[in-house]
Design an enzyme around this catalytic site. Structure first.
Site, PDB file in Angstrom:
ATOM      1  N   ASN A 192      15.554  -8.018  -0.945  1.00 27.49           N
ATOM      2  CA  ASN A 192      16.556  -8.089  -2.007  1.00 27.49           C
ATOM      3  C   ASN A 192      17.821  -7.308  -1.680  1.00 27.49           C
ATOM      4  OD1 ASN A 192      14.923  -9.798  -3.406  1.00 27.49           O
ATOM      5  ND2 ASN A 192      14.193  -8.270  -4.887  1.00 27.49           N
ATOM      6  N   ARG A 227      15.414 -17.343 -16.493  1.00 24.46           N
ATOM      7  CA  ARG A 227      16.364 -16.714 -15.574  1.00 24.46           C
ATOM      8  C   ARG A 227      17.808 -17.197 -15.780  1.00 24.46           C
ATOM      9  NH1 ARG A 227      13.576 -15.754  -9.788  1.00 24.46           N
ATOM     10  NH2 ARG A 227      14.700 -13.796  -9.929  1.00 24.46           N
ATOM     11  N   ASP A 285       7.864  -7.041  -9.574  1.00 25.40           N
ATOM     12  CA  ASP A 285       7.471  -7.680  -8.308  1.00 25.40           C
ATOM     13  C   ASP A 285       6.125  -7.166  -7.784  1.00 25.40           C
ATOM     14  OD1 ASP A 285       9.722  -9.232  -8.372  1.00 25.40           O
ATOM     15  OD2 ASP A 285      10.829  -8.098  -6.857  1.00 25.40           O
ATOM     16  N   CYS A 323      12.183 -18.245  -7.638  1.00 24.16           N
ATOM     17  CA  CYS A 323      10.819 -18.468  -8.112  1.00 24.16           C
ATOM     18  C   CYS A 323      10.819 -18.855  -9.597  1.00 24.16           C
ATOM     19  CB  CYS A 323       9.995 -17.200  -7.914  1.00 24.16           C
ATOM     20  SG  CYS A 323       9.535 -16.943  -6.193  1.00 24.16           S
ATOM     21  N   ARG A 373       9.226 -16.825   1.939  1.00 25.94           N
ATOM     22  CA  ARG A 373      10.551 -16.499   1.408  1.00 25.94           C
ATOM     23  C   ARG A 373      10.764 -14.991   1.451  1.00 25.94           C
ATOM     24  NH1 ARG A 373      11.961 -18.601  -4.308  1.00 25.94           N
ATOM     25  NH2 ARG A 373      13.659 -17.257  -3.672  1.00 25.94           N
ATOM     26  N   VAL A 395      22.042 -16.878 -16.456  1.00 30.70           N
ATOM     27  CA  VAL A 395      23.079 -16.095 -15.759  1.00 30.70           C
ATOM     28  C   VAL A 395      24.183 -15.662 -16.730  1.00 30.70           C
ATOM     29  CG1 VAL A 395      22.690 -17.028 -13.445  1.00 30.70           C
ATOM     30  CG2 VAL A 395      24.233 -18.239 -14.999  1.00 30.70           C
TER      31      VAL A 395
HETATM   32  C1  UD1 Z   1      15.964  -9.384  -9.084  1.00 25.27           C
HETATM   33  C2  UD1 Z   1      15.086  -9.553  -7.869  1.00 25.27           C
HETATM   34  C3  UD1 Z   1      13.666  -9.946  -8.262  1.00 25.27           C
HETATM   35  C4  UD1 Z   1      13.109  -8.969  -9.302  1.00 25.27           C
HETATM   36  C5  UD1 Z   1      14.080  -8.796 -10.458  1.00 25.27           C
HETATM   37  C6  UD1 Z   1      13.639  -7.720 -11.439  1.00 25.27           C
HETATM   38  C7  UD1 Z   1      16.698 -10.291  -6.231  1.00 25.27           C
HETATM   39  C8  UD1 Z   1      17.165 -11.406  -5.351  1.00 25.27           C
HETATM   40  N1  UD1 Z   1      15.663 -10.561  -7.028  1.00 25.27           N
HETATM   41  O1  UD1 Z   1      16.021 -10.658  -9.714  1.00 25.27           O
HETATM   42  O2  UD1 Z   1      12.873  -9.902  -7.085  1.00 25.27           O
HETATM   43  O3  UD1 Z   1      11.899  -9.477  -9.794  1.00 25.27           O
HETATM   44  O4  UD1 Z   1      15.375  -8.424  -9.965  1.00 25.27           O
HETATM   45  O5  UD1 Z   1      13.445  -6.514 -10.797  1.00 25.27           O
HETATM   46  O6  UD1 Z   1      17.213  -9.214  -6.181  1.00 25.27           O
HETATM   47  N2  UD1 Z   1      18.563 -12.032 -17.407  1.00 25.27           N
HETATM   48  C9  UD1 Z   1      19.287 -12.586 -18.437  1.00 25.27           C
HETATM   49  N3  UD1 Z   1      20.596 -12.944 -18.188  1.00 25.27           N
HETATM   50  C10 UD1 Z   1      21.196 -12.771 -16.974  1.00 25.27           C
HETATM   51  C11 UD1 Z   1      20.446 -12.186 -15.944  1.00 25.27           C
HETATM   52  C12 UD1 Z   1      19.135 -11.832 -16.188  1.00 25.27           C
HETATM   53  O7  UD1 Z   1      18.779 -12.770 -19.534  1.00 25.27           O
HETATM   54  O8  UD1 Z   1      22.379 -13.116 -16.841  1.00 25.27           O
HETATM   55  C13 UD1 Z   1      17.150 -11.658 -17.639  1.00 25.27           C
HETATM   56  C14 UD1 Z   1      16.188 -12.425 -16.740  1.00 25.27           C
HETATM   57  O9  UD1 Z   1      15.885 -13.708 -17.250  1.00 25.27           O
HETATM   58  C15 UD1 Z   1      14.988 -11.511 -16.708  1.00 25.27           C
HETATM   59  C16 UD1 Z   1      15.633 -10.122 -16.783  1.00 25.27           C
HETATM   60  O10 UD1 Z   1      16.956 -10.312 -17.263  1.00 25.27           O
HETATM   61  O11 UD1 Z   1      14.172 -11.730 -17.819  1.00 25.27           O
HETATM   62  C17 UD1 Z   1      15.688  -9.399 -15.452  1.00 25.27           C
HETATM   63  O12 UD1 Z   1      16.325 -10.223 -14.499  1.00 25.27           O
HETATM   64  P1  UD1 Z   1      17.219  -9.639 -13.327  1.00 25.27           P
HETATM   65  O13 UD1 Z   1      17.122  -8.158 -13.289  1.00 25.27           O
HETATM   66  O14 UD1 Z   1      18.568 -10.246 -13.433  1.00 25.27           O
HETATM   67  O15 UD1 Z   1      16.473 -10.243 -12.074  1.00 25.27           O
HETATM   68  P2  UD1 Z   1      17.135 -10.936 -10.811  1.00 25.27           P
HETATM   69  O16 UD1 Z   1      18.381 -10.233 -10.445  1.00 25.27           O
HETATM   70  O17 UD1 Z   1      17.163 -12.394 -11.002  1.00 25.27           O
END
Ligand code: UD1
Length: 455
Positions: free
Chosen positions: A37, A135, A323, A130, A415, A137
């Site tokens: 990551n 998820r 994770d 995954c 991955r 944005v």
């Molecule tokens: C990153 C990691 C992933 C890890 C996760 C949490 C990478 C490439 N991946 O994923 O391995 O499991 O952090 O430690 O670094 N959310 C929203 N809106 C957004 C963004 C996120 O609601 O705009 C929510 C997501 O759906 C989730 C939570 O926030 O429920 C945490 O997600 P996030 O910390 O953003 O995870 P990633 O960055 O996708």
């Protein structure tokens, strides 16, 4: 010219299976690779700079290969030599990232911040990764809007452009509703070249966020507070070249600790940053597993007399990492007593429970909670990994199960784990990668020349 030659070493994962004969204790030293990551987001961060960026300790992973292809499609030149990746984004001029690649890899979406900062415009397909929850944005989008970008999502593409006449994003005060790792990284990269100061409140505190900040600072960015909930970024006009080493992968290291615990093994892991692994180390110790810090960058795990049940609640860092939840579920499945797992970060991340039950575990899932009743022994069976960490959990379970476990879904495993089967083999695990039928006993040559493991 772009090339990532070492990526060819990766096996054709989706047509192969892993066969494990469980019940063998492991022994020896495992070299931990660079953090997936971190490496992925540093690659995105290299877009911010028009000079040479050398990134060391880059793991050999399908996701790194894909991220390289995304950058390549944007006009960036890449050269990989062993675990060193040289990136030069001088000629980067394409603002539209390729749909097929971005939809396979969530981290590639995080590059939207860097693309917008460099080019003033970005077209980024909504990300993949995954299938562990919706998820969204929205936090990325709202942050970029606060910095003066117009952002619209249409036909699965996030179209963004900077509104100001000079094409620069503007520093802003941004509060994240939840401490999203990806949103923190996207916005930190965007703010690096913005006009003025950005303050990110309720920012993610993960070590990979700190690594990205350190990487950007090594190129002349002005980022303070990474690792705390408030990150302050003073925008600069230009970044310069760097030579930077990725931190060790705390999730890979944690997975090996769990593999050691479940097989009652004596394993030495290095390099690791023990502070990054505190929630994992403390949970293993609570379960009765001896872990010692043998040297500043290494951890030794020793056989436990008995494995005791424990409860887990996943949380943003420094809480217990989501994770590591799946590998721990495999371990708790053979602990003495009842354990409860509460997955609070992702809404659909307990699908491995049913596959662990196929191996003889006794796990019931209700919503985001798994009730694990420890059983004395798992028994090998054919199983399917449904996502990256789920596949790792099945490997861990297979190492302890009696008889043969066959695992499909290696496209997920590859991955995020750098030659996991080879590393386990070299500490004594009976594990083989085979063609899909399992009849051709050829071991796929996945980089044996790298000397990444010593026993
Ligand atoms: C990153 C990691 C992933 C890890 C996760 C949490 C990478 C490439 N991946 O994923 O391995 O499991 O952090 O430690 O670094 N959310 C929203 N809106 C957004 C963004 C996120 O609601 O705009 C929510 C997501 O759906 C989730 C939570 O926030 O429920 C945490 O997600 P996030 O910390 O953003 O995870 P990633 O960055 O996708």
């Amino acid at each position: 010219m772009s090339s990532l030659p070492d990526a060819k070493l990766l096996p054709e994962a989706d047509s192969s299976v892993l066969q494990i004969w469980g019940g063998h204790p492991l022994r020896g030293h495992i070299k931990v690779s660079g953090a997936k990551n971190s490496a992925l987001v540093l690659m995105a961060g290299a877009l911010l700079c028009s000079e040479d960026c050398r990134i060391r300790n880059v793991p050999l992973l399908a996701d790194v290969e894909r991220m390289g292809q995304v950058l390549s499609a944007l006009g960036v030149s890449l050269e990989r030599n062993g675990d060193i990746l040289d990136i030069n984004a001088r000629d980067f001029s394409t603002s539209k990232a390729p749909y097929e690649l971005v939809t396979q890899l969530r981290a590639s979406f995080f590059a939207i911040g860097a693309i917008l900062a460099r080019l003033g415009v970005a077209q980024m397909p909504l990300p993949g990764g995954c299938a562990i929850g919706a998820r969204p944005v929205d936090l990325h989008v709202r942050g970029l809007q606060a910095m003066g970008a117009e952002v619209q999502i249409e036909h699965g593409i996030c179209n963004a452009h900077v509104l100001s006449s000079d094409g620069r994003l503007k520093g802003a005060k941004i509060y994240l509703d939840s401490p999203s790792v990806g949103a923190t990284e996207t916005l930190m990269m965007a703010a690096t070249l913005a006009d003025g100061e950005t303050i990110l409140d309720n920012a993610a505190r993960e070590p990979e966020v700190v690594d990205l900040a350190n990487f950007c600072n090594s190129m002349g960015a002005k980022i303070q507070g990474a690792g705390t909930s408030t990150i302050t970024i003073q925008g600069v006009r230009k970044l310069h070249s760097t030579d930077y080493t990725v931190i060790p992968d705390r999730i890979e290291a944690g997975t090996f600790l769990v593999a050691g615990a479940i097989t009652r093994s004596d394993l030495l892991l290095s390099p690791v940053v023990p502070e990054h692994l505190l929630p994992v180390i403390f949970k293993l110790q609570e379960m009765g597993v001896p872990i010692v810090e043998e040297a500043p960058n290494s951890l030794r795990i020793l056989p436990a007399d008995t494995l005791k049940a424990a409860d887990i609640e996943t949380l943003p860092h420094p809480g217990f990492p989501t994770d590591m939840q799946a590998p721990f579920m495999a371990l708790l499945a053979v602990a003495e007593g009842d354990s409860l797992i509460n997955e609070t970060v992702f809404e659909n991340r307990l699908r491995h429970a049913s596959e662990l039950n196929r191996l003889g575990a006794d796990i019931r899932v209700k919503g985001n909670i798994a009730f694990v009743r420890g059983v004395p022994l798992l028994s090998g069976a054919p199983v399917l990994g449904s996502d990256l960490r789920a596949a790792a959990a099945l490997v861990v379970a297979g190492l302890a199960a009696s008889g043969k476990t066959t695992i499909k879904g290696l496209q997920f495993l590859d991955r995020g784990y750098d030659r996991l089967d080879l590393k386990l083999q070299q500490v004594g695990a009976k594990i083989q990668r085979l063609g899909e039928t399992g009849t051709d006993a050829e071991l796929i040559e996945n980089g044996n020349n790298s000397a990444s493991v010593s026993t």
